[in-house]
Design a protein around this motif. Structure first.
Motif, PDB file in Angstrom:
ATOM      1  N   GLY A  74       0.612  -1.320  -0.105  1.00  0.00           N
ATOM      2  CA  GLY A  74      -0.023   0.160   0.092  1.00  0.00           C
ATOM      3  C   GLY A  74       0.818   1.313   0.278  1.00  0.00           C
ATOM      4  O   GLY A  74       0.627   2.133  -0.730  1.00  0.00           O
ATOM      5  N   ILE A  75       2.247   1.220   0.878  1.00  0.00           N
ATOM      6  CA  ILE A  75       2.804   2.237   0.987  1.00  0.00           C
ATOM      7  C   ILE A  75       3.546   2.530  -0.574  1.00  0.00           C
ATOM      8  O   ILE A  75       3.514   3.721  -1.026  1.00  0.00           O
ATOM      9  CB  ILE A  75       3.874   2.158   1.806  1.00  0.00           C
ATOM     10  CG1 ILE A  75       3.405   2.251   3.384  1.00  0.00           C
ATOM     11  CG2 ILE A  75       5.159   3.235   1.758  1.00  0.00           C
ATOM     12  CD1 ILE A  75       4.250   1.877   4.340  1.00  0.00           C
ATOM     13  N   LEU A  76       3.720   1.527  -1.360  1.00  0.00           N
ATOM     14  CA  LEU A  76       4.327   1.625  -2.711  1.00  0.00           C
ATOM     15  C   LEU A  76       3.370   2.206  -3.501  1.00  0.00           C
ATOM     16  O   LEU A  76       3.572   3.089  -4.199  1.00  0.00           O
ATOM     17  CB  LEU A  76       4.719   0.202  -3.239  1.00  0.00           C
ATOM     18  CG  LEU A  76       5.954  -0.314  -2.685  1.00  0.00           C
ATOM     19  CD1 LEU A  76       6.317  -2.044  -2.954  1.00  0.00           C
ATOM     20  CD2 LEU A  76       7.142   0.406  -2.562  1.00  0.00           C
ATOM     21  N   PHE A  77       1.846   1.947  -3.624  1.00  0.00           N
ATOM     22  CA  PHE A  77       0.846   2.339  -4.205  1.00  0.00           C
ATOM     23  C   PHE A  77       0.720   3.695  -4.112  1.00  0.00           C
ATOM     24  O   PHE A  77       0.529   4.608  -4.676  1.00  0.00           O
ATOM     25  CB  PHE A  77      -0.195   1.498  -4.176  1.00  0.00           C
ATOM     26  CG  PHE A  77      -0.455   0.250  -4.823  1.00  0.00           C
ATOM     27  CD1 PHE A  77      -0.333   0.280  -6.378  1.00  0.00           C
ATOM     28  CD2 PHE A  77      -1.127  -0.790  -4.316  1.00  0.00           C
ATOM     29  CE1 PHE A  77      -0.430  -0.655  -6.965  1.00  0.00           C
ATOM     30  CE2 PHE A  77      -1.202  -1.970  -4.996  1.00  0.00           C
ATOM     31  CZ  PHE A  77      -1.009  -2.070  -6.312  1.00  0.00           C
ATOM     32  N   LEU A  78       0.795   4.053  -2.669  1.00  0.00           N
ATOM     33  CA  LEU A  78       0.276   5.533  -2.223  1.00  0.00           C
ATOM     34  C   LEU A  78       1.698   6.340  -2.830  1.00  0.00           C
ATOM     35  O   LEU A  78       1.562   7.463  -3.220  1.00  0.00           O
ATOM     36  CB  LEU A  78       0.578   5.605  -0.650  1.00  0.00           C
ATOM     37  CG  LEU A  78       0.322   7.091  -0.283  1.00  0.00           C
ATOM     38  CD1 LEU A  78      -1.275   7.400  -0.672  1.00  0.00           C
ATOM     39  CD2 LEU A  78       0.327   7.025   1.309  1.00  0.00           C
ATOM     40  N   LEU A 114      -4.569   1.206   7.534  1.00  0.00           N
ATOM     41  CA  LEU A 114      -5.023   2.112   6.285  1.00  0.00           C
ATOM     42  C   LEU A 114      -4.290   1.839   5.130  1.00  0.00           C
ATOM     43  O   LEU A 114      -4.645   1.815   3.985  1.00  0.00           O
ATOM     44  CB  LEU A 114      -4.599   3.331   6.985  1.00  0.00           C
ATOM     45  CG  LEU A 114      -5.919   4.346   7.463  1.00  0.00           C
ATOM     46  CD1 LEU A 114      -5.221   5.804   7.845  1.00  0.00           C
ATOM     47  CD2 LEU A 114      -7.168   4.408   6.851  1.00  0.00           C
ATOM     48  N   CYS A 115      -2.829   1.499   5.325  1.00  0.00           N
ATOM     49  CA  CYS A 115      -2.155   1.162   4.087  1.00  0.00           C
ATOM     50  C   CYS A 115      -2.374  -0.046   3.429  1.00  0.00           C
ATOM     51  O   CYS A 115      -2.456  -0.124   2.298  1.00  0.00           O
ATOM     52  CB  CYS A 115      -0.420   1.221   4.642  1.00  0.00           C
ATOM     53  SG  CYS A 115       0.011   2.785   4.972  1.00  0.00           S
ATOM     54  N   ALA A 116      -2.858  -0.945   4.358  1.00  0.00           N
ATOM     55  CA  ALA A 116      -3.102  -2.393   3.815  1.00  0.00           C
ATOM     56  C   ALA A 116      -4.478  -2.209   3.000  1.00  0.00           C
ATOM     57  O   ALA A 116      -4.515  -2.731   2.117  1.00  0.00           O
ATOM     58  CB  ALA A 116      -3.170  -3.404   4.855  1.00  0.00           C
TER      59      ALA A 116
END
Length: 443
Positions: free
Chosen positions: A60-64, A119-121
């Motif tokens: 999720g952090i990578l996507f964000l 949230l990130c997941a």
């Protein structure tokens, strides 16, 4: 080289057959990823503590990061900033309790980390669903949650009934996100993959309430009999087997059924054709699946034992005339433990005791929160969920009753166990308003 007409037709047909197969595989993988979020687990050959929720959060952090680079800014849901502040304040109260009591129990002093991880997941799950469906709606989200819950129910029965499957799962899957396998085996409890005890019961309850919300929303428009049969079959499977896994599922069953009974317009003087058709399907599917359960109860000892455990209150009522279970008797007799009346410090800021169950002597959520960071923590945590629910209602007004019942479910389950249902709100924060309103009636 020139292909004959028949050869070209065969080639085109083969291409058309490949695409559905690819999408079926893609949907199965998506369901698995959603399960890794909703029922996180660890792999025995990876470092302890590295569960699938954390892995998804990293994605999720990578996507964000990719989104920020592409858009040049971060766009947050308008209700997310206050939620972040509540999570931070709640964590601060936990930290203060640790400092004041010289404790090393950081269970909720680090809650903002758990909050951020969820949230990130959820963002990773959202992005994958969006890639596959172009839009992510309440119904699409619920469909996946229903599917993985049904799979967990059947998987739990398979693990319990087949030694080879149990050995295989236990060899590679660590259930430490809910309890260790030795304990689950000792107490003869059903478990899936990351789905056991009150964790599973709480999440099954969430899914059942969301499912009824979708059913009632569909009832206002045209619905096919096949779709409704699948939905209600899923409801019954989760209600029956889910209770065999965790009796906390009863909370969701009761709330969901009352929701259905009150808002399907069945009790009105004039009942619509769609309502009659819906309840005809409900009664037929219920009769069929209950008949199967009764048959298995008669012929399978293991199923009989697990069914009696899951519906202990019902069996005690029929056989003894009183609706009681071992859990409710234990809760009412010895589990309500509060700080001493004169212990003002504990009432206000707690003792920072949570990890060690025996140090507190109770598993009741309200008591555990008081003993950890006092009334300051309990009130802040309660306001945190009130805010999440209020934000979700404003975002999904057509599902306001569903979201209200999710909120009540969390507070009711705290009478039995300390639990955190933010994972469902994290998903709701990810869904866009426009996507929700445009795609709600699609599969």
């Amino acid at each position: 080289m020139v292909l004959s007409t028949n050869s070209q037709v065969l080639l085109d047909n083969s291409r058309n057959e490949v695409k559905p197969r690819v999408w079926i595989i893609a949907y199965v993988l998506l369901a698995f990823l959603v399960s890794c979020y909703f029922f996180p687990f660890e792999l025995t050959f990876l470092p302890k503590g590295l569960n699938t929720k954390i892995m998804l959060a990293a994605v999720g952090i990578l996507f964000l990061s990719e989104h920020v680079v592409r858009a040049g800014a971060i766009t947050l849901d308008e209700g997310l900033v206050p939620a972040i502040l509540f999570a931070v304040v709640f964590s601060i109260f936990g930290f203060l309790s640790m400092e004041i009591n010289n404790s090393d129990d950081a269970s909720y002093a680090s809650y903002f980390i758990s909050f951020g991880t969820w949230l990130c997941a959820s963002y990773a799950v959202y992005r994958w669903l969006k890639i596959a469906h172009q839009e992510v709606t309440f119904r699409i989200m619920t469909n996946y949650l229903v599917v993985i819950s049904v799979v967990q129910c059947f998987l739990a029965l398979l693990i319990d009934s087949n030694v080879n499957i149990k050995l295989f799962v236990d060899q590679y899957i660590a259930q430490d996100t809910v309890a260790n396998v030795e304990f689950l085996t000792k107490v003869k409890r059903l478990y899936g993959i990351g789905a056991a005890l009150d964790v599973a019961g709480t999440r099954f309850s969430i899914v059942l309430i969301c499912l009824i919300g979708v059913i009632l929303n569909l009832r206002r428009t045209y619905f096919s009999n096949g779709t409704m049969i699948l939905y209600w079959s899923a409801f019954m499977v989760i209600a029956i087997v889910g209770n065999m896994i965790s009796r906390t599922t009863t909370v969701g069953v009761m709330m969901a059924f009352c929701y259905l009974l009150c808002y399907s317009n069945l009790l009105r003087a004039e009942v619509s054709d769609s309502t009659i058709r819906l309840w005809r399907i409900i009664l037929m599917v219920t009769a069929f699946l209950v008949s199967i359960a009764i048959f298995l109860y008669q012929v399978n000892d293991d199923f009989r034992e697990q069914l009696r455990f899951g519906f202990e209150g019902f069996f005690n009522f029929v056989e003894k005339g009183t609706w009681t279970t071992s859990s409710t008797e234990r809760l009412n007799s010895v589990m309500w433990i509060w700080p001493e009346v004169h212990d003002i410090k504990t009432w206000i800021i707690g003792k920072a005791e949570f990890d060690d169950w025996h140090a507190v002597g109770t598993d009741i959520g309200y008591c555990r929160f008081i003993f950890y960071n006092g009334l300051l923590g309990l009130v802040t945590f309660s306001m945190f969920f009130l805010h999440n629910a209020w934000t979700s209602v404003r975002k999904f007004p057509e599902h306001q009753i569903t979201i209200f019942l999710l909120l009540i479910t969390g507070f009711v389950i705290w009478f039995k166990v300390a639990t955190d249902i933010f994972l469902i709100y994290a998903l709701l924060y990810m869904i866009d308003r426009q996507e929700r309103s445009e795609g709600e009636n699609r599969l």
